[in-house]
Design a protein around this motif. Structure first.
Motif, PDB file in Angstrom:
ATOM      1  N   THR A   1       0.730  -1.312  -0.097  1.00  0.00           N
ATOM      2  CA  THR A   1       0.076  -0.072  -0.185  1.00  0.00           C
ATOM      3  C   THR A   1       0.793   1.199   0.022  1.00  0.00           C
ATOM      4  OG1 THR A   1      -0.063   0.254   2.316  1.00  0.00           O
ATOM      5  CG2 THR A   1      -1.573  -1.147   1.409  1.00  0.00           C
ATOM      6  N   ARG A   2       2.256   1.070   0.197  1.00  0.00           N
ATOM      7  CA  ARG A   2       2.959   2.281   0.255  1.00  0.00           C
ATOM      8  C   ARG A   2       3.225   2.939  -0.997  1.00  0.00           C
ATOM      9  NH1 ARG A   2       8.875   2.526   2.407  1.00  0.00           N
ATOM     10  NH2 ARG A   2       9.460   4.631   1.752  1.00  0.00           N
ATOM     11  N   ILE A   3       3.205   4.387  -1.392  1.00  0.00           N
ATOM     12  CA  ILE A   3       3.079   5.054  -2.495  1.00  0.00           C
ATOM     13  C   ILE A   3       4.579   5.463  -2.465  1.00  0.00           C
ATOM     14  CG2 ILE A   3       2.215   6.858  -3.681  1.00  0.00           C
ATOM     15  CD1 ILE A   3      -0.158   6.845  -1.959  1.00  0.00           C
ATOM     16  N   ALA A   4       5.102   5.441  -3.763  1.00  0.00           N
ATOM     17  CA  ALA A   4       6.508   6.174  -3.885  1.00  0.00           C
ATOM     18  C   ALA A   4       6.398   7.670  -3.467  1.00  0.00           C
ATOM     19  CB  ALA A   4       6.854   5.908  -5.335  1.00  0.00           C
ATOM     20  N   PRO A   5       7.436   7.943  -2.589  1.00  0.00           N
ATOM     21  CA  PRO A   5       7.369   9.397  -2.098  1.00  0.00           C
ATOM     22  C   PRO A   5       8.066  10.199  -3.086  1.00  0.00           C
ATOM     23  CG  PRO A   5       9.267   7.966  -1.027  1.00  0.00           C
ATOM     24  CD  PRO A   5       8.671   6.975  -1.847  1.00  0.00           C
ATOM     25  N   THR A   6       7.664  10.107  -4.288  1.00  0.00           N
ATOM     26  CA  THR A   6       8.376  11.105  -5.207  1.00  0.00           C
ATOM     27  C   THR A   6       7.226  11.374  -6.090  1.00  0.00           C
ATOM     28  OG1 THR A   6      10.716  10.212  -5.161  1.00  0.00           O
ATOM     29  CG2 THR A   6      10.130  11.585  -7.011  1.00  0.00           C
ATOM     30  N   LEU A   7       6.784  12.617  -5.978  1.00  0.00           N
ATOM     31  CA  LEU A   7       5.540  12.960  -6.964  1.00  0.00           C
ATOM     32  C   LEU A   7       6.061  13.769  -8.208  1.00  0.00           C
ATOM     33  CD1 LEU A   7       2.524  13.399  -7.282  1.00  0.00           C
ATOM     34  CD2 LEU A   7       2.707  15.384  -5.784  1.00  0.00           C
ATOM     35  N   VAL A   8       5.404  13.600  -9.289  1.00  0.00           N
ATOM     36  CA  VAL A   8       5.722  14.114 -10.253  1.00  0.00           C
ATOM     37  C   VAL A   8       4.554  14.611 -11.066  1.00  0.00           C
ATOM     38  CG1 VAL A   8       6.699  14.185 -12.798  1.00  0.00           C
ATOM     39  CG2 VAL A   8       7.699  12.675 -11.080  1.00  0.00           C
ATOM     40  N   ASP A   9       4.307  16.229 -11.216  1.00  0.00           N
ATOM     41  CA  ASP A   9       3.145  16.702 -11.657  1.00  0.00           C
ATOM     42  C   ASP A   9       3.154  17.182 -12.993  1.00  0.00           C
ATOM     43  OD1 ASP A   9       0.513  17.854 -11.850  1.00  0.00           O
ATOM     44  OD2 ASP A   9       0.963  19.613 -10.477  1.00  0.00           O
ATOM     45  N   LEU A  10       2.771  16.435 -13.946  1.00  0.00           N
ATOM     46  CA  LEU A  10       2.844  17.031 -15.576  1.00  0.00           C
ATOM     47  C   LEU A  10       1.873  17.995 -15.588  1.00  0.00           C
ATOM     48  CD1 LEU A  10       3.375  13.303 -16.936  1.00  0.00           C
ATOM     49  CD2 LEU A  10       4.858  14.777 -16.111  1.00  0.00           C
ATOM     50  N   GLY A  11       2.110  19.230 -16.187  1.00  0.00           N
ATOM     51  CA  GLY A  11       1.248  20.004 -16.313  1.00  0.00           C
ATOM     52  C   GLY A  11       1.035  20.889 -15.198  1.00  0.00           C
ATOM     53  N   ALA A  12       2.227  21.092 -14.375  1.00  0.00           N
ATOM     54  CA  ALA A  12       1.922  21.637 -13.215  1.00  0.00           C
ATOM     55  C   ALA A  12       1.442  22.890 -13.040  1.00  0.00           C
ATOM     56  CB  ALA A  12       3.158  21.423 -12.384  1.00  0.00           C
ATOM     57  N   ALA A  13       1.622  23.754 -14.199  1.00  0.00           N
ATOM     58  CA  ALA A  13       1.018  25.051 -14.421  1.00  0.00           C
ATOM     59  C   ALA A  13       1.535  25.969 -13.125  1.00  0.00           C
ATOM     60  CB  ALA A  13      -0.461  25.094 -14.141  1.00  0.00           C
ATOM     61  N   ASP A  14       0.684  26.445 -12.300  1.00  0.00           N
ATOM     62  CA  ASP A  14       0.969  27.400 -11.087  1.00  0.00           C
ATOM     63  C   ASP A  14       1.478  26.496  -9.918  1.00  0.00           C
ATOM     64  OD1 ASP A  14      -1.360  26.431  -9.761  1.00  0.00           O
ATOM     65  OD2 ASP A  14      -2.403  28.279  -9.897  1.00  0.00           O
ATOM     66  N   GLY A  15       1.590  25.362  -9.992  1.00  0.00           N
ATOM     67  CA  GLY A  15       2.324  24.749  -8.838  1.00  0.00           C
ATOM     68  C   GLY A  15       1.436  24.498  -7.940  1.00  0.00           C
ATOM     69  N   SER A  16       0.113  24.635  -7.777  1.00  0.00           N
ATOM     70  CA  SER A  16      -0.768  24.326  -6.657  1.00  0.00           C
ATOM     71  C   SER A  16      -0.917  23.131  -6.074  1.00  0.00           C
ATOM     72  CB  SER A  16      -2.047  24.843  -7.198  1.00  0.00           C
ATOM     73  OG  SER A  16      -2.449  26.089  -7.706  1.00  0.00           O
ATOM     74  N   LEU A  17      -0.820  22.028  -6.750  1.00  0.00           N
ATOM     75  CA  LEU A  17      -0.799  20.665  -6.452  1.00  0.00           C
ATOM     76  C   LEU A  17       0.500  20.416  -5.699  1.00  0.00           C
ATOM     77  CD1 LEU A  17      -2.343  17.959  -6.067  1.00  0.00           C
ATOM     78  CD2 LEU A  17      -1.038  17.405  -8.161  1.00  0.00           C
ATOM     79  N   LEU A  18       1.730  20.999  -6.108  1.00  0.00           N
ATOM     80  CA  LEU A  18       2.783  20.699  -5.428  1.00  0.00           C
ATOM     81  C   LEU A  18       2.986  21.666  -4.159  1.00  0.00           C
ATOM     82  CD1 LEU A  18       5.178  20.986  -8.861  1.00  0.00           C
ATOM     83  CD2 LEU A  18       4.667  18.938  -7.490  1.00  0.00           C
ATOM     84  N   ARG A  19       2.588  22.630  -4.173  1.00  0.00           N
ATOM     85  CA  ARG A  19       2.502  23.517  -2.896  1.00  0.00           C
ATOM     86  C   ARG A  19       1.824  22.691  -1.641  1.00  0.00           C
ATOM     87  NH1 ARG A  19       4.232  28.599  -4.605  1.00  0.00           N
ATOM     88  NH2 ARG A  19       3.344  28.807  -6.920  1.00  0.00           N
ATOM     89  N   ALA A  20       0.507  22.257  -2.373  1.00  0.00           N
ATOM     90  CA  ALA A  20      -0.375  21.043  -1.175  1.00  0.00           C
ATOM     91  C   ALA A  20       0.443  19.930  -0.838  1.00  0.00           C
ATOM     92  CB  ALA A  20      -1.702  20.955  -1.970  1.00  0.00           C
ATOM     93  N   ALA A  21       1.237  19.292  -1.922  1.00  0.00           N
ATOM     94  CA  ALA A  21       1.618  18.483  -1.493  1.00  0.00           C
ATOM     95  C   ALA A  21       3.001  18.520  -0.434  1.00  0.00           C
ATOM     96  CB  ALA A  21       2.359  17.465  -2.692  1.00  0.00           C
ATOM     97  N   ALA A  22       3.548  19.850  -0.744  1.00  0.00           N
ATOM     98  CA  ALA A  22       4.661  20.178   0.256  1.00  0.00           C
ATOM     99  C   ALA A  22       4.212  20.370   1.760  1.00  0.00           C
ATOM    100  CB  ALA A  22       5.428  21.366  -0.492  1.00  0.00           C
ATOM    101  N   ARG A  23       3.142  20.637   1.670  1.00  0.00           N
ATOM    102  CA  ARG A  23       2.304  20.892   2.985  1.00  0.00           C
ATOM    103  C   ARG A  23       2.117  19.437   3.620  1.00  0.00           C
ATOM    104  NH1 ARG A  23       0.090  25.263   0.800  1.00  0.00           N
ATOM    105  NH2 ARG A  23      -1.661  24.375  -0.038  1.00  0.00           N
TER     106      ARG A  23
END
Ligand SMILES: C[S@@+](CC[C@H](N)C(=O)[O-])C[C@H]1O[C@@H](n2cnc3c(N)ncnc32)[C@H](O)[C@@H]1O
Length: 348
Positions: free
Chosen positions: A72-94
């Motif tokens: 059930t463990r998800i790889a702790p490296t997230l790649v966001d394709l089409g990351a635009a303004d980085g919203s998803l990555l900011r949420a993931a960083a938090r």
């Protein structure tokens, strides 16, 4: 020029839409609205809750199909394709401070990204089915040149923006269309084959081959233990829009798809064709293909709405979260999107 060429030039050419416009000025998505961080946080929460459930369900004995022995463990490296303004990555960083985060977009890095986010200004070229870097040279972005280890690759409303051909039935076969109407050109053999398999009864069809090839090539480049998530709006063969569904967005409004560089041109994804293409890649197996409304409903039944670490102890945040969950589940709007989740070998 036909639609694919005009669309490519107007969106990704030198003065194309993605180089000069801000996505948030033209449309909102579940994942990428800088003005609504709560929505992005809820979308991420759904994603991170759903994946372990499906990995558990689809894996065999413990020890298979995962980066570190836990199925059930998800790889702790997230790649966001089409990351635009980085919203998803900011949420993931938090939410996941220890993860390595990578944004990929043809656009330059947004300002003030968290330090854990690496930005790759790369272009997916539908003409070559590969990535090119800022110098215009091909790169193996998600292969040996890319981030280490198994990856969680997310493409949220990215594939619908990849230019594709548009074809129309004629009494003698299929003909490619351009912005000014019929071009007199026939689809190439691969496109004709795609139309034969996936057009259904539609008279005008966006040929999904560029999206299928992109997703299959990206899957094929990933290390074992990786997970691919494509979330997009789309349709199945039985309900293809009879006259096609090429759309334009400008300043928040739905408009005609005009290839003027000021209009975001997009077409829904042929979900069943996309799933079939990625599932032909050796070692790739389906974890989930479902509408977002179903995913959210299943989640509500099976997973308690445990706040992400950043929200714990904030009652107002919990209320806002519940409100955003309802919006994400709304089958008439965001809930209509499709989730396609696939795991890359080893097969349990
Ligand atoms: C519709 S926006 C989606 C942004 C975000 N994922 C979301 O859901 O809100 C598509 C993003 O993909 C990027 N993009 C579009 N075509 C691309 C391509 N061929 N290669 C790299 N990035 C591309 C655009 O610059 C844009 O930021």
């Amino acid at each position: 020029m036909d639609w694919q060429d005009e669309w490519w030039t107007s969106s990704l050419g030198r003065n194309g839409f993605w180089h000069r416009e801000h996505p948030a000025d033209h449309f909102r998505t579940s994942a990428g609205d800088a003005g609504d961080a709560a929505m992005t946080a809820e979308y991420l929460r759904a994603l991170l809750s759903v994946l372990p459930e499906h990995l558990r369900h689809h894996s065999g004995a413990p020890g298979h199909g995962s980066p570190a022995g836990d199925p059930t463990r998800i790889a702790p490296t997230l790649v966001d394709l089409g990351a635009a303004d980085g919203s998803l990555l900011r949420a993931a960083a938090r939410a996941r401070p220890g993860w390595a985060l990578h944004g990929v977009d043809v656009r330059p890095a947004p300002a003030d990204l968290p330090p854990t986010v690496h930005w790759h200004q790369h272009l997916w070229d539908v003409r070559t089915t590969g990535w090119t870097g800022p110098d215009g040279l091909p790169t193996n972005l998600l292969g040996p040149d890319g981030p280490d280890g198994p990856l969680l690759v997310v493409a949220h409303e990215w594939l619908d923006d990849l230019p594709c051909r548009v074809a129309q039935r004629t009494p003698t076969g299929w003909e490619l269309l351009g912005p000014h109407g019929p071009t007199g050109w026939a689809p190439d053999p691969a496109e004709a084959c795609w139309l034969e398999a996936w057009a259904g009864d539609a008279r005008t069809v966006e040929v999904g081959l560029t999206r299928d090839r992109a997703w299959a090539a990206i899957a094929a480049s990933l290390p074992p233990g990786s997970i691919l998530v494509a979330i997009d709006y789309g349709h199945l063969r039985r309900d293809r829009p009879p006259e096609g569904a090429l759309l334009g967005y400008r300043d928040g409004l739905l408009v005609d798809p005009v290839p003027d560089g000021r209009t975001n041109i997009t077409a829904p994804v042929a979900v069943d064709a996309l799933a079939a293409a990625v599932e032909r890649v050796p070692g790739v197996r389906r974890l989930l293909v479902a509408r977002q409304s179903t995913v959210m409903a299943d989640l509500a039944d099976t997973v308690p709405a445990d706040p992400l670490p950043a929200d714990r102890g904030a009652p107002l945040a919990a209320l806002v979260g519940a409100n955003r969950r309802r919006a994400l589940a709304d089958p008439g709007r965001l809930g209509a999107n499709w989730w396609l989740v696939h795991a890359v070998g080893p097969t349990p």
